[in-house]
Design a protein around this motif. Structure first.
Motif, PDB file in Angstrom:
ATOM      1  N   TRP A 105       0.827  -1.201   0.000  1.00 38.04           N
ATOM      2  CA  TRP A 105       0.000   0.000   0.000  1.00 38.04           C
ATOM      3  C   TRP A 105       0.870   1.264   0.000  1.00 38.04           C
ATOM      4  N   ALA A 106       1.922   1.274   0.808  1.00 31.49           N
ATOM      5  CA  ALA A 106       2.803   2.444   0.873  1.00 31.49           C
ATOM      6  C   ALA A 106       3.489   2.687  -0.467  1.00 31.49           C
ATOM      7  N   LEU A 107       3.978   1.596  -1.087  1.00 29.51           N
ATOM      8  CA  LEU A 107       4.629   1.745  -2.393  1.00 29.51           C
ATOM      9  C   LEU A 107       3.642   2.221  -3.454  1.00 29.51           C
ATOM     10  N   ALA A 108       2.403   1.775  -3.353  1.00 29.96           N
ATOM     11  CA  ALA A 108       1.387   2.206  -4.316  1.00 29.96           C
ATOM     12  C   ALA A 108       1.133   3.704  -4.186  1.00 29.96           C
ATOM     13  N   VAL A 109       1.094   4.203  -2.953  1.00 28.88           N
ATOM     14  CA  VAL A 109       0.893   5.637  -2.737  1.00 28.88           C
ATOM     15  C   VAL A 109       2.080   6.427  -3.291  1.00 28.88           C
ATOM     16  N   VAL A 110       3.282   5.953  -3.044  1.00 26.71           N
ATOM     17  CA  VAL A 110       4.485   6.633  -3.561  1.00 26.71           C
ATOM     18  C   VAL A 110       4.466   6.649  -5.083  1.00 26.71           C
ATOM     19  N   ALA A 111       4.162   5.501  -5.684  1.00 26.77           N
ATOM     20  CA  ALA A 111       4.153   5.410  -7.148  1.00 26.77           C
ATOM     21  C   ALA A 111       3.077   6.322  -7.742  1.00 26.77           C
ATOM     22  N   ALA A 112       1.905   6.348  -7.120  1.00 27.76           N
ATOM     23  CA  ALA A 112       0.829   7.206  -7.627  1.00 27.76           C
ATOM     24  C   ALA A 112       1.214   8.676  -7.506  1.00 27.76           C
ATOM     25  N   THR A 113       1.808   9.038  -6.378  1.00 26.04           N
ATOM     26  CA  THR A 113       2.238  10.427  -6.178  1.00 26.04           C
ATOM     27  C   THR A 113       3.251  10.834  -7.237  1.00 26.04           C
ATOM     28  N   ALA A 114       4.243   9.988  -7.454  1.00 21.26           N
ATOM     29  CA  ALA A 114       5.285  10.304  -8.439  1.00 21.26           C
ATOM     30  C   ALA A 114       4.699  10.402  -9.845  1.00 21.26           C
ATOM     31  N   ALA A 115       3.804   9.479 -10.189  1.00 20.06           N
ATOM     32  CA  ALA A 115       3.216   9.500 -11.526  1.00 20.06           C
ATOM     33  C   ALA A 115       2.397  10.761 -11.751  1.00 20.06           C
ATOM     34  N   ILE A 116       1.612  11.154 -10.757  1.00 19.06           N
ATOM     35  CA  ILE A 116       0.779  12.359 -10.904  1.00 19.06           C
ATOM     36  C   ILE A 116       1.662  13.606 -10.995  1.00 19.06           C
ATOM     37  N   MET A 117       2.731  13.650 -10.207  1.00 18.58           N
ATOM     38  CA  MET A 117       3.643  14.801 -10.279  1.00 18.58           C
ATOM     39  C   MET A 117       4.247  14.958 -11.666  1.00 18.58           C
ATOM     40  N   LEU A 134       2.883  13.719 -14.559  1.00 17.02           N
ATOM     41  CA  LEU A 134       1.880  13.877 -15.613  1.00 17.02           C
ATOM     42  C   LEU A 134       1.033  15.139 -15.464  1.00 17.02           C
ATOM     43  N   ALA A 135       0.824  15.592 -14.232  1.00 12.33           N
ATOM     44  CA  ALA A 135      -0.074  16.731 -13.982  1.00 12.33           C
ATOM     45  C   ALA A 135       0.311  17.996 -14.742  1.00 12.33           C
ATOM     46  N   PRO A 136       1.594  18.362 -14.816  1.00  7.29           N
ATOM     47  CA  PRO A 136       1.936  19.593 -15.538  1.00  7.29           C
ATOM     48  C   PRO A 136       1.518  19.580 -17.001  1.00  7.29           C
ATOM     49  N   LYS A 137       1.390  18.392 -17.590  1.00  8.43           N
ATOM     50  CA  LYS A 137       0.967  18.313 -18.981  1.00  8.43           C
ATOM     51  C   LYS A 137      -0.536  18.529 -19.128  1.00  8.43           C
ATOM     52  N   VAL A 138      -1.280  18.218 -18.050  1.00  6.36           N
ATOM     53  CA  VAL A 138      -2.742  18.350 -18.091  1.00  6.36           C
ATOM     54  C   VAL A 138      -3.193  19.668 -17.473  1.00  6.36           C
ATOM     55  N   ILE A 139      -2.589  20.020 -16.322  1.00  7.73           N
ATOM     56  CA  ILE A 139      -2.958  21.264 -15.611  1.00  7.73           C
ATOM     57  C   ILE A 139      -1.667  22.056 -15.353  1.00  7.73           C
TER      58      ILE A 139
END
Length: 547
Positions: A180-192, A194-199
């Motif tokens: 669960w902790a690794l999933a949160v880290v991976a999701a955070t990193a992925a959003i960081m 990808l987000a600048p390209k969308v917002i």
């Protein structure tokens, strides 16, 4: 410059806000942007240091305002930084959070004194490979410090060394918490990423924190949250000071002060290089950062430094005056006052992910390739500095890097010194083979003098030696002493020594050490080569004519 003028140059003035009439809108927007960017970093660095998220926020708010008003840069943004966390984590682990206030105040006083003593430009003495190795080591340490949060393990009882602690944390990890902790880290990193390209208008770290926190709450994920934060700033209090405390914390405070000075001045220099908001005053910057740490210590904060990443965001957002950095602190204060309950729901693993991405972004592969490809010596300095930063200590790393770079520089300088035997000018005459003309080049100092002068003293079968000294770029006392010994050694063998072209800036030293006094006659000192050669030929002619 008079003492009063020097003092005024270290204090705030109206000129600090000269552009505010035209730049206030840009300053407000920049401050808002930087405040949003700074929130997860302040929380994450506070947690990573062991002092807690509250300490990180207090530092960003209190120190951010004080450094903005009293510092020497118009666009510098100060607060908790990853480099400082690397130093503070072992201190907090050994002495506890109660010692943090005393460390802040002691280190702040040292930084203020450095500024008052005009030591601000000393950072320019740090070689580029050392700075980049230092940066790489800090980035690696910050990344390793997040491993316990990334695998869902408590940092209690772990080693103070980030690499060892990371290995221990991985060894203690257990299912399903680690997944669960690794999933949160991976999701955070992925959003960081990808987000600048969308917002593009919203910082990726904020988007990641908001999305991941919402998912964790809605899905009731079994992850550790940041926890309750106070809905306001703590009341100021005097840190615990007694003789035992001061004696124990003096060395840690010196380490913190050195790092605060180095990082703040580097950040201010970077800001000046990417903006046209005016030059920075390095001495005033030290005074401002020192005062910021002192005040932060009274509010339970951490030592402050200039933050390169936040400063760069501030500049690129259009900031022109100190108002932007002040607004950034006000934005954080509003968040503390209004949204502390919401912030408390942020998963620690999400903050760990933000800092991991931040650590990776600190390293420029292009810069690393440039340093490593510049020269073998610079590559060695770079690598050693980075390794010592991770394995031992930041200040030891900088010290070792400077020493090694200095040794390498002295070695290269020593290689530049050489003695060349030249032919005599003009048409050859009988007896010229009994005259040796030597041109000494480069720097004649303690690292090269003995080697160069041994080459000359080994000459044989000559009656006169002419020393051309006009090409010596640097002469120290050791070099002058070896010149004296060379003249004395040759004269004892019956070889007449003539000195030509000693530079005016070296003449006083040569006289004091005894080079001129060692000559057989004061007329054996020449300004031009032809008169020296004629004099040498007359000596040889007399020697040939003698029965």
């Amino acid at each position: 410059m008079t003492t009063a003028t020097q003092l005024r140059s270290l204090l705030p003035g109206r000129i600090d806000y000269a552009q505010l009439r035209h730049s206030w809108r840009a300053d407000l927007l920049s401050g808002l942007t930087v405040g949003i960017v700074a929130l997860p970093l302040a929380l994450g660095f506070g947690v990573s240091s062991g002092a807690g998220a509250e300490a990180g926020l207090v530092t960003a708010i209190i120190a951010g305002v004080v450094a903005a008003v009293f510092g020497g840069s118009n666009v510098q943004v100060s607060g908790p930084t990853g480099a400082m966390v690397v130093v503070l984590a072992p201190i907090v682990k050994e002495y506890g959070t109660g010692a943090l206030g005393a460390v802040c105040v002691l280190a702040g006083i040292l930084v203020v004194l450095a500024g008052a003593l005009r030591l601000g430009r000393a950072v320019g003495l740090i070689p580029w490979p050392v700075i980049e190795g230092f940066t790489l080591g800090i980035a690696a340490t910050i990344f390793l410090q997040q491993v316990p949060q990334a695998v869902g393990t408590s940092s209690a009882g772990l080693s103070s060394n980030a690499a060892v602690a990371a290995a221990q944390a991985i060894g203690r990890a257990h299912l399903p918490t680690v997944l669960w902790a690794l999933a949160v880290v991976a999701a955070t990193a992925a959003i960081m990423l990808l987000a600048p390209k969308v917002i593009p208008a919203v910082p990726g770290s904020i988007v990641a924190i908001v999305v991941v926190s919402l998912l964790a709450v809605l899905l009731h994920l079994p992850v550790v949250e940041l926890g309750a934060l106070p809905a306001g700033l703590p009341a100021p209090r005097l840190p615990a000071f007694d003789l035992a405390t001061v004696s124990h914390l003096t060395l840690p405070a010196v380490t913190v002060a050195a790092l605060a000075a180095i990082e703040s001045l580097l950040s201010a220099r970077v800001a000046a290089s990417i903006s046209d908001t005016g030059p920075y005053n390095s001495d005033r910057e030290l005074v401002g950062q020192g005062l910021a740490s002192i005040v932060a210590g009274f509010f339970g904060g951490m030592p402050a430094t200039g933050a390169i990443a936040r400063t760069a965001v501030n500049v690129r957002s259009g900031a022109r005056t100190r108002v932007a950095a002040i607004v950034h602190a006000v934005v954080l204060l509003i968040i503390v006052l209004v949204a502390s309950r919401i912030v408390a729901s942020i998963p620690l693993a999400a903050l760990g992910g933000v800092l991991m991405v931040t650590a990776v972004r600190m390293v420029s592969l292009r810069t690393v390739r440039s340093v490593i490809g510049s020269s073998r010596a610079d590559a060695v300095v770079f690598c050693i500095t980075a390794v010592i930063t991770v394995s031992v200590d930041l200040i030891y790393a900088v010290g070792a890097g400077i020493v090694i770079a200095g040794v390498v520089a002295l070695r290269q300088l020593a290689r530049s010194a050489d003695a060349h035997r030249e032919g005599l000018p003009g048409s050859a005459v009988a007896g010229d083979e009994r005259i040796a003309l030597f041109r000494i080049d480069g720097a004649l100092f303690f690292g090269a003098a003995e080697r160069v002068l041994d080459e000359i003293s080994a000459i044989s079968d000559v009656d006169v030696v002419i020393l051309r000294l006009s090409q010596i770029r640097y002469l120290d006392a050791t070099g002058a002493q070896f010149l004296t010994e060379l003249v004395q050694r040759l004269e004892r063998r019956g070889v007449t020594v003539l000195v030509k072209g000693i530079q005016a800036q070296h003449l006083g030293l040569a006289e004091r050490v005894g080079v001129i006094g060692a000559l057989r006659h004061h007329r054996h000192l020449f300004d031009e080569l032809l008169p020296a050669v004629e004099h040498a030929r007359s000596h040889v002619a007399r020697a040939i004519a003698a029965p």
